[in-house]
Design an enzyme around this catalytic site. Structure first.
Site, PDB file in Angstrom:
ATOM      1  CD  GLN A 346      -3.350   0.117   1.782  1.00 26.73           C
ATOM      2  OE1 GLN A 346      -3.161  -0.271   2.916  1.00 26.73           O
ATOM      3  NE2 GLN A 346      -4.524   0.060   1.202  1.00 26.73           N
ATOM      4  CB  SER A 512      -0.483   0.008   6.121  1.00 31.47           C
ATOM      5  OG  SER A 512      -0.465  -0.866   4.999  1.00 31.47           O
ATOM      6  CB  SER A 513      -0.382  -4.685   9.019  1.00 35.26           C
ATOM      7  OG  SER A 513       0.448  -4.200  10.050  1.00 35.26           O
ATOM      8  CG  HIS A 514      -3.467  -2.412   5.094  1.00 34.41           C
ATOM      9  ND1 HIS A 514      -3.954  -1.133   5.015  1.00 34.41           N
ATOM     10  CD2 HIS A 514      -3.796  -2.839   6.332  1.00 34.41           C
ATOM     11  CE1 HIS A 514      -4.539  -0.799   6.155  1.00 34.41           C
ATOM     12  NE2 HIS A 514      -4.440  -1.820   6.974  1.00 34.41           N
ATOM     13  CB  VAL A 515       1.498  -7.461   3.303  1.00 28.35           C
ATOM     14  CG1 VAL A 515       2.514  -6.417   3.701  1.00 28.35           C
ATOM     15  CG2 VAL A 515       1.119  -8.284   4.521  1.00 28.35           C
TER      16      VAL A 515
END
Lengths: 587, 248
Positions: A346, A512-515
């Site tokens: 992201q 962000s941890s949005h992997v």
């Protein structure tokens, strides 16, 4: 290795996805075993109000995150570099224990927009195939809004998501997000009340002709009992939210909304502190036969099962598939293979506003309290002639301002000494920021694979991330952050500092941890790993569920979609697979 | 597959709880028993999962000379002035001592397997040294450097000389024999700020001095009465976890 009695279903990971599927399949009457690598988490003990407000422990020392000693990733920006291990988590935060990353998330619960599920088709139709930059490998998801919507509804009802519907069964209503897809039901709880920063932002955005809306939030705004019979309490805006567990039973997580009901099922058992080593297949490779796992004393066990559900975090889903040799490992040179392809992240951007005479009381906050606009997200604006695709969700969400991490000062302020101290005091209460969480579109050389040099304590290779920001995404970040800065300017602060994402992906600062991606869904087995039911191509009794299924990442938080996909997979198993076990191509 | 849809009785009836211990501690320092959970696990009222903290007196990790050096540094990073007491009085060196004595000091939770390579800036800290080694080697190298140039220890320099040296370390303009000066500076700055702003339970932030300076109310957990009071000085006195603990 000792072989255990066979069960109907084994579920790997008891975060959001695994807990939801385990609950749905246990409700169906199946014998379900959930295997969780980390410890059992319990609100009353682990997130006790007397000990949970601890920034050092939960943010700096990463109490709720996977210990990198147990397992980490290696990273590099491009295939010519040697990847090195992330020895401490920075850029993103994989979780540990029941509830998973859904314990320490912010609670922001967007649905993706209808066109995101057919992104390549949509963009081709609107701009022509030539408008898609050569570096991007965009794909459709192989599913539709109509197929996704009921499952978004299910997730929001379980999580108690608060918000205001702008498109309720086709009825357009002012005050919500005008860009959301048609909803078949309202949000379960009304929007949260707003602190000063988001309120000021929303006024400014409205004055510029934008349509601000309260960020949909799975921190419930009032007492709420979900369809599983579990009750949550209202959010108190304590400001210890993202990175922390919730002491109030306000922030939805598997431990507050699913596991209390699931644990009462006689046909469900949880194994905690047990790490799955491999998904087993028979000699044909077309049937999963169970899993092997290791417990904390080092003993190995085989758990046979008729159905195997892999529902860990993105990274571990992909690593387990690579280790278990399921699907063909992706090769960026030949562009063959699907396991590991289309990894995306992201693009984090922000603008900080320094004021002289305002008091934001920034400690009043919550992970998902805030106001946003979506005029510059995804394909909500005309990209003709801009030279990039994608966009970001612009919002003010004060997550809490514990001061080890939150000490905004203007650029070029010394980092220590009396002058630093004066600047910190002068700016702490009177600074706010506007974020822009933006899309990340996949490229051929951004992918996941097994690392040749580094291994975990069991001697298995670590997962290797090869990633850098696409030119497309960096151009988008510049443009969208410029739009944020215009709004900021209209608010007349003393100073504005705009930070669009630029340069190489850096694994050190948190983003962000949005992997996402690496084991993606689609309609074509040559370019995807699972079908629209999250069922693995060619291995019909194996399902891999999570953000690993996203073929690219829009400018939204992923958890709502992870939850919806979990319900979607569970629905397909309950209604189609159990009646006729096998590949669900046309269902 | 067999079908069976029984739900165990709710909270009003005695719940079935089976804890089958499959193993013992995973590491020497931290028990992580694999368990098989069936039924709703019970918990004891007022049982909690407390933070790691140490009540012993005196230095738990540092030698007296190291402690003296570190106290001098933290007092320059956070000098006493009209806004607050200094870093030494606030307990920043004590905080760092306790951290080094605890799990942070040995990086016991972190991946410390080799091979170790320098890597790119994007690949982060790749040093094979754990914090205990970083402080021990770094402070020794700093004092050797000051001894060679000024025939005294860092703590005995004038405050202006100390500031000057710290600025040079921060900027990478001074090189110590045996340890990277900039790396020492970065570690000490990071840990000092942690100590100054963390909950006082860890040994720093004496009397919540930093929170009072900023106007951060600490461990209060409910702002429902305040969220609609925009742009107002709420005048909230901070609360620490220690106070929650004292309430019982």
């Amino acid at each position: 290795m000792k072989k255990l009695p066979k069960t109907d279903v084994v579920v790997i990971g008891l975060g959001w996805a695994g807990s939801i599927i385990a609950k749905e399949l246990a409700d169906e009457g199946l014998e379900v075993i959930g295997i969780e690598r980390g410890p059992w988490r319990d609100t009353a003990r682990d997130f006790n109000v007397a000990t949970v407000t601890d920034e050092l422990r939960y943010v700096m020392r990463e109490e709720l995150m996977l210990r990198t000693r147990q397992n980490t990733c290696t990273m590099r920006n491009n295939p010519s570099q040697t990847a090195l291990p992330m020895r401490t988590w920075g850029s993103f935060h994989p979780g540990n224990g029941t509830g998973g990353a859904g314990n320490h998330w912010a609670g922001i619960t967007f649905r993706f927009q209808p066109e995101e599920f057919r992104l390549k088709s949509h963009l081709t139709e609107r701009y022509g195939a030539n408008a898609i930059p050569d570096e991007l490998v965009l794909q459709d998801w192989g599913t539709t809004w109509e197929e996704m919507e009921p499952h978004y509804m299910q997730f929001e009802r379980v999580a108690g998501t608060s918000g205001y519907a702008a498109n309720l069964n086709g009825e357009k209503r002012a005050g919500g997000n005008p860009f959301e897809g048609m909803r078949s039901g309202d949000y379960p709880t009304p929007p949260l009340r707003q602190p000063y920063g988001p309120t000021l932002f929303a006024e400014a955005a409205k004055n510029m002709g934008y349509q601000p809306f309260p960020v949909p939030s799975s921190l419930v705004s009032e007492a709420y009992t979900n369809p599983y019979g579990v009750t949550m309490g209202p959010c108190t805006f304590c400001g210890f939210c993202t990175n922390y567990g919730c002491a109030n039973y306000s922030k939805a997580s598997a431990i507050t909304t699913v596991l209390p009901a699931l644990m009462r099922k006689e046909n469900f058992t949880a194994y905690t502190n047990c790490e799955v080593l491999e998904v087993l297949t028979d000699s044909s490779g077309k049937k999963a036969t169970g899993v092997t796992y290791i417990d904390s004393s080092g003993d190995k066990w085989e758990q046979p099962a008729d159905l195997v559900i892999v529902a860990a975090f993105t990274f571990e889903n992909v690593r387990l598939m690579l280790l278990s040799k399921i699907g063909e490992a992706y090769d960026p040179v030949t562009n063959r293979g699907t396991t590991g392809r289309n990894y995306a992240y992201q693009t984090a951007n922000g603008v900080t506003l320094f004021f002289d005479n305002k008091n934001f009381n920034p400690f009043i906050g919550a992970g998902a309290v805030g106001m946003g606009i979506d005029e510059f997200n995804n394909d909500n604006f005309d990209h003709s002639g801009l030279g990039f695709l994608g966009g970001g969700s612009i919002r003010v969400t004060p997550i809490g301002s514990a001061p080890i991490g939150y000490r905004p000062v203007p650029p070029n302020t010394p980092k220590w000494g009396s002058q630093w101290k004066r600047a910190v005091k002068d700016n702490y209460l009177s600074t706010m920021s506007i974020g822009c969480e933006a899309s990340s579109y996949t490229t051929r050389t951004n992918y996941l694979s097994l690392d040749p040099n580094y291994s975990d304590p069991h001697g298995r290779p670590l997962l290797r991330i090869t990633f850098d920001f696409a030119e497309n995404d960096l151009k988008m970040a510049q443009y969208c952050t410029g739009k944020v800065a215009e709004i900021a300017q209209s608010m007349n602060p003393r100073q504005i500092v705009a930070k669009p994402m630029s340069g190489h992906w850096n694994s050190v600062p948190y983003q962000s941890s949005h992997v996402v991606g690496g084991f993606i869904m689609g309609a074509d087995p040559s370019t995807s790993s699972v079908n629209k039911h999250l069922q693995v191509w060619d291995v019909p009794n194996l399902f891999v569920v999570g953000a690993s299924a996203f073929p690219q990442n829009p400018g939204y938080n992923p958890t709502g979609t992870v939850g919806a996909l979990a319900f979607k997979a569970a629905h397909a198993i309950r209604h189609y697979y159990l009646k006729r076990p096998g590949e669900m191509i046309t269902a | 597959m067999k079908k069976r849809a029984k739900t165990l009785p709710g909270v009003t009836r005695r719940q079935v709880l089976t804890w089958t211990t499959l193993g013992v501690a995973a590491t020497v320092t931290q028990a992580a028993d694999a368990v098989s959970l069936k039924g709703t696990p019970g918990w004891t009222p007022f049982s909690d999962n407390p933070p790691e903290s140490f009540d012993q007196q005196g230095w738990l990790f540092f030698t007296p000379e190291e402690a003296q050096t570190l106290e001098a540094i933290v007092d320059r990073l956070i000098p006493a002035d009209e806004l607050s007491i200094g870093g030494k009085e606030a307990g920043c060196a004590v905080f760092i001592d306790r951290q080094l004595h605890g799990f942070y000091g040995t990086f016991e939770r972190l991946y410390m397997q080799g091979p170790f390579h320098q890597g790119t800036p994007q690949q982060g800290d790749q040093s094979p040294l754990i914090p205990q080694q970083r402080y021990r080697q770094g402070i020794a190298a700093l004092n050797r450097y000051v001894q060679q140039s000024a025939q005294k220890n860092f703590a005995d320099l004038q405050p202006e000389q100390q500031d000057h040296l710290l600025q040079a370390m921060e900027a990478g303009k001074v090189h110590f024999d045996g340890y990277d000066a900039q790396s020492l500076f970065n570690d000490v700055l990071t840990n000092t700020m942690e100590g100054f702003f963390a909950d006082p339970i860890y040994g720093g932030n004496k009397d919540m001095v930093s929170w009072k300076m900023l106007g951060f109310p600490g461990a209060r957990y409910d702002y429902r009465d305040y969220i609609d009071r925009h742009n107002e000085n709420l005048g909230l006195e901070p609360i620490s976890m220690m106070q929650w603990k004292a309430r019982g």
